[in-house]
Design a protein around this motif. Sequence first.
Motif, PDB file in Angstrom:
ATOM      1  N   TYR A 284       0.799  -1.226   0.000  1.00  0.00           N
ATOM      2  CA  TYR A 284       0.000   0.000   0.000  1.00  0.00           C
ATOM      3  C   TYR A 284       0.835   1.281   0.000  1.00  0.00           C
ATOM      4  CZ  TYR A 284      -3.293  -3.576   1.424  1.00  0.00           C
ATOM      5  OH  TYR A 284      -4.051  -4.728   1.489  1.00  0.00           O
TER       6      TYR A 284
ATOM      7  N   ASN B 201      -9.172   2.674   6.520  1.00  0.00           N
ATOM      8  CA  ASN B 201      -8.288   3.652   5.894  1.00  0.00           C
ATOM      9  C   ASN B 201      -8.661   3.991   4.455  1.00  0.00           C
ATOM     10  OD1 ASN B 201      -5.731   4.206   7.775  1.00  0.00           O
ATOM     11  ND2 ASN B 201      -6.408   2.097   8.097  1.00  0.00           N
TER      12      ASN B 201
ATOM     13  N   GLU C  79      -0.368   5.325   9.985  1.00  0.00           N
ATOM     14  CA  GLU C  79      -1.662   5.038  10.607  1.00  0.00           C
ATOM     15  C   GLU C  79      -2.167   3.667  10.193  1.00  0.00           C
ATOM     16  OE1 GLU C  79      -5.146   5.765  12.913  1.00  0.00           O
ATOM     17  OE2 GLU C  79      -3.153   6.701  12.872  1.00  0.00           O
ATOM     18  N   PHE C  80      -1.990   3.306   8.935  1.00  0.00           N
ATOM     19  CA  PHE C  80      -2.401   1.993   8.432  1.00  0.00           C
ATOM     20  C   PHE C  80      -1.674   0.887   9.195  1.00  0.00           C
ATOM     21  CE2 PHE C  80      -2.499  -1.694   5.753  1.00  0.00           C
ATOM     22  CZ  PHE C  80      -3.682  -1.612   5.026  1.00  0.00           C
TER      23      PHE C  80
ATOM     24  N   ARG D 108      -0.335   8.609   6.479  1.00  0.00           N
ATOM     25  CA  ARG D 108      -1.421   7.626   6.341  1.00  0.00           C
ATOM     26  C   ARG D 108      -0.886   6.200   6.395  1.00  0.00           C
ATOM     27  NH1 ARG D 108      -4.799   8.300   1.272  1.00  0.00           N
ATOM     28  NH2 ARG D 108      -6.210   6.896   2.401  1.00  0.00           N
TER      29      ARG D 108
ATOM     30  N   LEU E  41      -0.523   5.398  -0.301  1.00  0.00           N
ATOM     31  CA  LEU E  41      -0.686   6.181   0.919  1.00  0.00           C
ATOM     32  C   LEU E  41       0.544   7.035   1.158  1.00  0.00           C
ATOM     33  CD1 LEU E  41      -2.042   3.324   3.231  1.00  0.00           C
ATOM     34  CD2 LEU E  41      -3.405   5.134   2.172  1.00  0.00           C
ATOM     35  N   ASP E  42       0.340   8.287   1.554  1.00  0.00           N
ATOM     36  CA  ASP E  42       1.485   9.094   1.953  1.00  0.00           C
ATOM     37  C   ASP E  42       1.987   8.592   3.307  1.00  0.00           C
ATOM     38  OD1 ASP E  42      -0.189  10.204   3.937  1.00  0.00           O
ATOM     39  OD2 ASP E  42      -0.631  11.978   2.743  1.00  0.00           O
TER      40      ASP E  42
ATOM     41  N   ASN F  21      -3.007   0.606  12.733  1.00  0.00           N
ATOM     42  CA  ASN F  21      -4.323  -0.035  12.731  1.00  0.00           C
ATOM     43  C   ASN F  21      -4.227  -1.530  12.459  1.00  0.00           C
ATOM     44  OD1 ASN F  21      -5.908   2.743  10.939  1.00  0.00           O
ATOM     45  ND2 ASN F  21      -5.401   2.553  13.116  1.00  0.00           N
TER      46      ASN F  21
END
Length: 222
Positions: free
Chosen positions: A30, A76, A41-42, A38, A34-35, A45
Amino acid sequence: MASFRPKYITFDCYGTLTHFQMAEAARDLYGSRLDEPRMQEFIKNFAAYRLDEIMGDWKPYADVVHNALERTCKRNGVAFSPDDARMVYERVPTWGPHADVPAGLAKVAKEIPLVILSNAMNAQIMSNVEKLGAPFHAVYTAEQAQAYKPRFKGFEYMLDMLGCGPEDILHCSSSFRYDLMSAHDLGIKNKVWVNRGHEPANPYYGYVEISDISGLAGVVGL
């Protein structure tokens, strides 16, 4: 604890001995979508959902990974593919040890039997264990115990199989949430926290801290 010579040293495997690479797998899948904020955060999570997925009745680890990744993607706003979950799961047996592990284990393996209790599938774990470079007296899995750590059942299964009590072992892990909190509650007084940077220190749970497995021999006076 330096004078304590346990009957067995018991270990968590993934993260403590084996370099746990779920975050790297997530980045490979991913990272282009995603920057960096993010992506971080992914990853956070994904770790949380994996823990949540193992708190109930046992299920195959492939299902744990699938469900956790699907829930993370939903949270996300990323498209989920079952093939992605399968890829992550199939990477697990390819993971090798942290660099400090083979030599660190060799210092104690000749004197004290080593045991693994891992949130693993039988078909996967031995590939990882073979890469650790030390002999193990026994390797117990969540599949055998029909429960994942941090549930007590896995620890109870291990103690029953070893024919010993909590007072007879030294348990070694890099995780409080998966291992050391449960070990504390089960009366395992002798514990080692390998500070791999996964979690903050929590002195309440009573342990010796080492930075890597090279420090383990000193804990048991070798």
